[in-house]
Design an enzyme around this catalytic site. Structure first.
Site, PDB file in Angstrom:
ATOM      1  N   ASP A  84      65.110  22.392  22.664  1.00  0.00           N
ATOM      2  CA  ASP A  84      66.453  22.458  23.066  1.00  0.00           C
ATOM      3  C   ASP A  84      67.356  23.799  22.781  1.00  0.00           C
ATOM      4  O   ASP A  84      68.158  24.092  23.443  1.00  0.00           O
ATOM      5  CB  ASP A  84      67.077  21.110  22.413  1.00  0.00           C
TER       6      ASP A  84
ATOM      7  N   ARG B 154      71.407  11.646  33.603  1.00  0.00           N
ATOM      8  CA  ARG B 154      72.112  11.494  32.417  1.00  0.00           C
ATOM      9  C   ARG B 154      73.609  11.931  32.972  1.00  0.00           C
ATOM     10  O   ARG B 154      73.932  13.016  33.518  1.00  0.00           O
ATOM     11  CB  ARG B 154      71.630  12.509  31.306  1.00  0.00           C
TER      12      ARG B 154
ATOM     13  N   ASP C  34      71.711   8.673  16.786  1.00  0.00           N
ATOM     14  CA  ASP C  34      70.325   9.252  16.675  1.00  0.00           C
ATOM     15  C   ASP C  34      69.587   8.615  15.626  1.00  0.00           C
ATOM     16  O   ASP C  34      68.635   7.911  15.766  1.00  0.00           O
ATOM     17  CB  ASP C  34      70.332  10.656  16.781  1.00  0.00           C
TER      18      ASP C  34
ATOM     19  N   GLU D  12      67.708  10.262  26.214  1.00  0.00           N
ATOM     20  CA  GLU D  12      66.272  10.789  26.711  1.00  0.00           C
ATOM     21  C   GLU D  12      65.493   9.775  27.714  1.00  0.00           C
ATOM     22  O   GLU D  12      64.815  10.204  28.456  1.00  0.00           O
ATOM     23  CB  GLU D  12      65.302  11.306  25.650  1.00  0.00           C
TER      24      GLU D  12
ATOM     25  N   ASN E 215      65.951  19.181  29.022  1.00  0.00           N
ATOM     26  CA  ASN E 215      66.845  17.780  28.714  1.00  0.00           C
ATOM     27  C   ASN E 215      67.788  17.821  27.541  1.00  0.00           C
ATOM     28  O   ASN E 215      67.963  17.157  26.839  1.00  0.00           O
ATOM     29  CB  ASN E 215      65.673  16.662  28.445  1.00  0.00           C
TER      30      ASN E 215
ATOM     31  N   SER F 197      72.174  20.298  16.725  1.00  0.00           N
ATOM     32  CA  SER F 197      73.592  20.039  17.307  1.00  0.00           C
ATOM     33  C   SER F 197      74.192  21.506  16.506  1.00  0.00           C
ATOM     34  O   SER F 197      75.270  22.072  17.275  1.00  0.00           O
ATOM     35  CB  SER F 197      74.486  18.915  16.388  1.00  0.00           C
TER      36      SER F 197
ATOM     37  N   GLY G 121      71.050  17.883  26.285  1.00  0.00           N
ATOM     38  CA  GLY G 121      72.427  17.577  26.441  1.00  0.00           C
ATOM     39  C   GLY G 121      73.215  18.730  25.570  1.00  0.00           C
ATOM     40  O   GLY G 121      74.460  19.083  26.186  1.00  0.00           O
TER      41      GLY G 121
ATOM     42  N   ARG H  49      75.771  24.762  19.188  1.00  0.00           N
ATOM     43  CA  ARG H  49      76.763  25.014  19.225  1.00  0.00           C
ATOM     44  C   ARG H  49      77.149  26.573  18.637  1.00  0.00           C
ATOM     45  O   ARG H  49      77.846  27.047  19.276  1.00  0.00           O
ATOM     46  CB  ARG H  49      77.715  23.986  18.164  1.00  0.00           C
TER      47      ARG H  49
ATOM     48  N   LYS I 292      61.345  18.758  21.510  1.00  0.00           N
ATOM     49  CA  LYS I 292      62.318  18.691  21.962  1.00  0.00           C
ATOM     50  C   LYS I 292      63.407  18.969  20.689  1.00  0.00           C
ATOM     51  O   LYS I 292      64.373  19.945  20.947  1.00  0.00           O
ATOM     52  CB  LYS I 292      63.030  17.221  22.510  1.00  0.00           C
TER      53      LYS I 292
ATOM     54  N   HIS J 208      61.463  12.509  22.209  1.00  0.00           N
ATOM     55  CA  HIS J 208      61.130  12.795  20.928  1.00  0.00           C
ATOM     56  C   HIS J 208      61.479  11.610  19.720  1.00  0.00           C
ATOM     57  O   HIS J 208      60.487  11.480  18.953  1.00  0.00           O
ATOM     58  CB  HIS J 208      61.730  14.140  20.487  1.00  0.00           C
ATOM     59  N   ARG J 209      62.567  10.979  19.849  1.00  0.00           N
ATOM     60  CA  ARG J 209      62.708   9.890  18.798  1.00  0.00           C
ATOM     61  C   ARG J 209      61.989   8.969  18.938  1.00  0.00           C
ATOM     62  O   ARG J 209      61.624   8.275  17.654  1.00  0.00           O
ATOM     63  CB  ARG J 209      64.302   9.598  18.966  1.00  0.00           C
TER      64      ARG J 209
ATOM     65  N   SER K 134      79.842   9.514  26.352  1.00  0.00           N
ATOM     66  CA  SER K 134      79.010  10.559  25.454  1.00  0.00           C
ATOM     67  C   SER K 134      80.151  11.498  24.898  1.00  0.00           C
ATOM     68  O   SER K 134      81.074  11.826  25.412  1.00  0.00           O
ATOM     69  CB  SER K 134      78.279  11.472  26.339  1.00  0.00           C
ATOM     70  N   SER K 135      79.957  11.717  23.561  1.00  0.00           N
ATOM     71  CA  SER K 135      81.140  12.617  23.022  1.00  0.00           C
ATOM     72  C   SER K 135      80.912  14.179  23.243  1.00  0.00           C
ATOM     73  O   SER K 135      81.815  15.003  23.093  1.00  0.00           O
ATOM     74  CB  SER K 135      80.954  12.414  21.420  1.00  0.00           C
TER      75      SER K 135
HETATM   76  O1  LIG Z   1      77.263  16.590  20.259  1.00  0.00           O
HETATM   77  C1  LIG Z   1      75.668  16.636  19.806  1.00  0.00           C
HETATM   78  O2  LIG Z   1      75.449  17.412  19.152  1.00  0.00           O
HETATM   79  C2  LIG Z   1      75.459  15.272  19.954  1.00  0.00           C
HETATM   80  C3  LIG Z   1      75.884  14.022  20.398  1.00  0.00           C
HETATM   81  C4  LIG Z   1      75.398  12.674  20.382  1.00  0.00           C
HETATM   82  O3  LIG Z   1      75.267  12.379  21.649  1.00  0.00           O
HETATM   83  P1  LIG Z   1      76.646  11.464  22.134  1.00  0.00           P
HETATM   84  O4  LIG Z   1      77.926  11.591  22.038  1.00  0.00           O
HETATM   85  O5  LIG Z   1      76.307  11.472  23.908  1.00  0.00           O
HETATM   86  O6  LIG Z   1      76.350  10.093  21.747  1.00  0.00           O
HETATM   87  C5  LIG Z   1      73.961  12.823  19.908  1.00  0.00           C
HETATM   88  O7  LIG Z   1      73.187  11.561  20.431  1.00  0.00           O
HETATM   89  C6  LIG Z   1      73.070  14.144  20.426  1.00  0.00           C
HETATM   90  O8  LIG Z   1      72.044  13.917  20.064  1.00  0.00           O
HETATM   91  C7  LIG Z   1      73.776  15.223  19.941  1.00  0.00           C
HETATM   92  C1  LIG Z   2      70.500  12.343  22.560  1.00  0.00           C
HETATM   93  C2  LIG Z   2      69.703  13.263  22.060  1.00  0.00           C
HETATM   94  O1  LIG Z   2      69.905  14.571  22.729  1.00  0.00           O
HETATM   95  P1  LIG Z   2      71.072  15.372  23.494  1.00  0.00           P
HETATM   96  O2  LIG Z   2      71.493  16.429  22.857  1.00  0.00           O
HETATM   97  O3  LIG Z   2      69.804  15.919  24.681  1.00  0.00           O
HETATM   98  O4  LIG Z   2      71.798  14.447  23.975  1.00  0.00           O
HETATM   99  C3  LIG Z   2      68.958  13.367  20.835  1.00  0.00           C
HETATM  100  O5  LIG Z   2      68.607  14.231  20.286  1.00  0.00           O
HETATM  101  O6  LIG Z   2      68.476  12.233  20.393  1.00  0.00           O
END
Ligand SMILES: O=C(O)C1=C[C@@H](OP(=O)(O)O)[C@@H](O)[C@H](O)C1
Ligand SMILES: C=C(OP(=O)(O)O)C(=O)O
Length: 426
Positions: A49, A122, A313, A341, A92, A23, A94, A27, A412, A386-387, A169-170
């Site tokens: 990722d 997604r 997670d 995922e 994949n 994360s 996010g 960012r 990932k 992965h998890r 999703s945040s």
């Molecule tokens: O902003 C981020 O770095 C993340 C936010 C979370 O997702 P959600 O906000 O969809 O729950 C988390 O599950 C993801 O692995 C990483």
């Molecule tokens: C939800 C996850 O990944 P993403 O950043 O692709 O949302 C994760 O890593 O558990």
């Protein structure tokens, strides 16, 4: 398909230096690319990722130098990407897909963003709706509400607050927050519905502040980005160890020995560090240092009934720790598991049953009752998640061999997970 057999384990002992936080890595790479000036980022996660983010930035014309191991020098383009047309494949990830959608929608240019098949399932509609309120031009190339996307130059209008849903999703709010300073205008965001995964927004705001943009906020409901905001490259940024990756090793210590994770400490900005509190409730002995956390074997693993919304997670790891308790554990408020995922509630339920657990699943919860004895040699499907692979490795600590299908899906976020796991477990 490749399979990995993990031998029956009794003990987990030692120290692991954590890979960088996914994360924070993704960012920071994006913010550095959007900034004026050059940023040196150290301890960046090397994984699928982050590779998707790095490749995308390179395709957009951002200058990136890998000047030391896991260290990247990023020459920012001040929000004006040199390449105004590009096709980006984001796998994949996010944390690459959502933030890049917002940044490119506001930066201006013609872009197509796609990912693996699962990424195209997604949701992204809430983010697209919010960006369109700000004047973005975005088209769905497949199903409405989902990637792939086509982006054209916007006609930015920030005269009204942008409403964004926060209950799927945040990452949508994170993406909007990080992109809006590109407009140079004052922007106000109103969150509609209960925001999930809140600690990830704290990571976003913390890193934006490191790049010189202070967001004013009204709790979790409202955020204002001041006019003339500019990202300014800090000279150097260190990425913390990944708190979600830490969860597997802390769990191993609490189940079967004594494990220290290095690279993460009590002042971490990652919400998943709170996994250690949940582990302590389950009986694990946890101690914190400035840059490490240690988990030591619990006398007994207790059952738990916990709202996991703040640790979506790492909560998956709790589902496995629950196998070592006597009685039923419940993980609540995890609806978002269904759009990650894989459908993680369904996947977790199916695979936990293979080791003998009695599992009940609901729309947003899972209950786990462990068997009297774990079933040896269960063959675990990992659903390209992965998890799932990392979680189920911990079952071996119950003195049973376990077989993990497609173990390489850990790439990932943690490509050498199993090498590290085997070093600590005997
Ligand atoms: O902003 C981020 O770095 C993340 C936010 C979370 O997702 P959600 O906000 O969809 O729950 C988390 O599950 C993801 O692995 C990483
Ligand atoms: C939800 C996850 O990944 P993403 O950043 O692709 O949302 C994760 O890593 O558990």
């Amino acid at each position: 398909m490749e399979q990995l057999t993990l031998a029956a384990g009794h003990q987990a002992q030692g120290t692991l230096t954590l890979p960088g936080s996914k994360s924070i890595s993704n960012r920071t790479l994006l913010l550095a690319a959007l900034a004026n000036g050059t940023t040196e980022i150290r301890d960046v996660l090397a994984s699928d990722d982050t590779s998707r983010m790095l490749e995308a930035l390179e395709t957009l014309g951002v200058k990136l130098e890998n000047f030391a191991e896991n260290a990247w020098r990023v020459t920012g383009c001040g929000g004006n990407f040199p390449n105004k047309e590009a096709d980006l494949f984001l796998g994949n990830a996010g944390t690459a897909f959502r933030p890049l959608t917002a940044a490119l929608a506001l930066a201006g240019g013609n872009y197509q963003l796609s990912g693996v098949a699962r990424m195209h399932e997604r949701p992204i509609g809430d983010l697209v709706d919010a960006l369109k309120q700000a004047g973005a031009d975005i088209e769905y190339l497949g199903n409405d509400g989902f990637p792939p996307l086509k982006i054209a130059a916007p006609q930015i209008d920030l005269s009204k607050p942008i409403k964004i849903r926060g209950d799927v999703s945040s990452q949508f709010l994170t993406a909007l927050l990080m992109a809006l300073p590109l407009s140079k205008q004052q922007a106000t965001i109103e969150v509609v519905g209960e925001l999930i995964s809140k600690p990830y927004i704290e990571i976003t705001l913390n890193l934006m502040a490191k790049f010189g943009v202070q967001v004013a906020r009204n709790g979790w409901q409202g955020f204002t980005i001041p006019a003339h905001s500019n990202y300014i490259a800090p000279q150097e940024i260190f990425v913390e160890g990944d708190a979600s990756s830490a969860s597997y090793f802390l769990a191993a210590g609490a189940i079967a020995g004594n494990v220290t994770v290095a690279g993460l400490g009590k002042d971490s900005i990652q919400g998943d560090v709170r996994f250690a509190d949940a582990l302590a409730l389950m009986g694990g002995n946890i101690s914190y240092g400035d840059n490490h956390i240690t988990a030591t074997k619990a006398a007994n693993i207790n059952t738990i009934d916990i709202d996991c919304n703040h640790i979506p997670d790492a909560a998956m790891t709790l589902a496995i720790v629950a196998l070592f308790a006597k009685g039923t554990s419940t993980l609540r408020n995890i609806a978002s598991w269904r759009v990650k995922e894989t459908d993680r509630i369904a996947a977790m339920a199916t695979e936990l049953r293979k080791v003998g657990a009695i599992v009940e699943e609901g729309a947003d919860y899972i209950t786990i009752t462990p068997p009297a004895a774990l079933i040896p040699n269960a063959v675990i499907d990992t659903y390209d998640d992965h998890r799932m692979a990392m979680c189920f490795s911990l079952v071996s600590l119950g003195d049973v061999p376990i077989i993990i299908n497609d173990p390489n899906c850990v790439a990932k976020t943690f490509p050498n997970y199993f090498t590290e796991f085997k070093k600590l477990v005997s």
